[in-house]
Enzyme design. Sequence first.
Site, mmCIF file in Angstrom:
data_model
loop_
_atom_site.group_PDB
_atom_site.id
_atom_site.type_symbol
_atom_site.label_atom_id
_atom_site.label_comp_id
_atom_site.label_asym_id
_atom_site.label_seq_id
_atom_site.Cartn_x
_atom_site.Cartn_y
_atom_site.Cartn_z
ATOM 1 N N ASP A 1 3.565 -7.013 10.376
ATOM 2 C CA ASP A 1 4.447 -6.731 11.056
ATOM 3 C C ASP A 1 5.075 -7.668 12.407
ATOM 4 O O ASP A 1 5.371 -7.689 13.597
ATOM 5 C CB ASP A 1 4.577 -5.012 12.177
ATOM 6 C CG ASP A 1 4.860 -4.422 10.717
ATOM 7 O OD1 ASP A 1 6.022 -4.087 9.813
ATOM 8 O OD2 ASP A 1 4.922 -2.537 10.576
ATOM 9 N N THR B 1 -0.849 7.427 -0.646
ATOM 10 C CA THR B 1 -2.669 7.433 -1.772
ATOM 11 C C THR B 1 -3.150 6.541 -1.114
ATOM 12 O O THR B 1 -4.586 6.922 -1.886
ATOM 13 C CB THR B 1 -2.309 7.251 -2.853
ATOM 14 O OG1 THR B 1 -1.584 6.062 -3.160
ATOM 15 C CG2 THR B 1 -1.168 7.877 -3.239
ATOM 16 N N ASP C 1 -0.551 -3.455 12.415
ATOM 17 C CA ASP C 1 -0.316 -4.317 10.936
ATOM 18 C C ASP C 1 -0.222 -5.224 10.784
ATOM 19 O O ASP C 1 0.671 -6.071 11.756
ATOM 20 C CB ASP C 1 1.086 -3.220 10.286
ATOM 21 C CG ASP C 1 1.689 -3.709 9.696
ATOM 22 O OD1 ASP C 1 1.810 -5.125 9.335
ATOM 23 O OD2 ASP C 1 1.037 -2.661 8.354
ATOM 24 N N ARG D 1 0.960 -1.430 -0.165
ATOM 25 C CA ARG D 1 -0.054 0.289 0.290
ATOM 26 C C ARG D 1 0.507 1.333 0.075
ATOM 27 O O ARG D 1 1.980 1.140 0.803
ATOM 28 C CB ARG D 1 -0.266 -0.032 1.190
ATOM 29 C CG ARG D 1 -1.809 1.273 1.075
ATOM 30 C CD ARG D 1 -2.860 1.161 2.607
ATOM 31 N NE ARG D 1 -2.715 1.338 3.686
ATOM 32 C CZ ARG D 1 -3.266 1.190 4.313
ATOM 33 N NH1 ARG D 1 -4.219 1.068 5.011
ATOM 34 N NH2 ARG D 1 -2.287 1.134 6.095
#
Length: 213
Positions: free
Chosen positions: A205, A107, A202, A103
Site C-alpha cells: 500500500d 488465517t 503495509d 495473505r
Amino acid sequence: MRLHVADHPLIRHKVTVLRDKNTKSPTFRLLVDELVTLLAYEATRDVRVVEREVETPLTTTTGTAIADPPPIIVPILRAGLGMLDGMTRLLPSAEVGFLGLKRDEETLEAITYANRLPDDLTGRQVFLIDPMLATGGSLVMAIEYVLERGATDVTCVCLLAAPEGIAHVQEKVGDRADVSVVVAQVDEKLNEVGYIVPGLGDAGDRLYGIVDV
C-alpha cells in the site's frame, strides 16, 4: 538457513525514513530502491562466478564474470515489484520470474494466485525478494515453490523481519537446502493481526497506494 542482518548507518537511516507514516509513496519507492541496492550488495556475495580473460588497453588479464546459467530474481507480488529495480541494477544479467502470493487475512496463510517461473530451476541461484518477513508463510511457500523445481541455492532479500517469521522459516526450511535470508533490520514482534511492530505498515500500500479487490 542463514540469517544476515545488513547493519550499516545508511541502511538504518533509510529504514527510519521508510517507517515514518508521513513519507509519501514517491519518496517511499525511491528509498526502497536505494535500500535494496545496498542489500543486494550483501545478498550477492556468494553469487556464482567464472574466470574471464579480457584485453585491457595495455595487456591481457583474467577477471571475473557471472556464471551461466544466470541467477533468477523472483519478486513476490505485488510488494516485491518495488524491490526489483534495486536488484537488477546490481545483477543486470539475471533473469526475472514472478510469483503472486497473498495473505488470507483470517488465517494469515499464503495463497498462490500467479506464477511465471521456469519449470526447471536445477543449477540456478534464486533470489526471492519481498519487503516484509512477517509470519513467514509467504516466504516459506515461495522457498518451497522453487525448491520443488530443483533450486538448491536460495537467497531471500527482505527489508524488515519479525523474530516469529525468521523462526518459522528456520523451522520449515531447516538445513534441506542452501537458504539465506538477508534483511535490513529485525523488528520487535508481530501484532495480533500479523503485522510487524514497529514495522512500516503495509509495504504494498505504501509503495503503490491502496487497491480494493
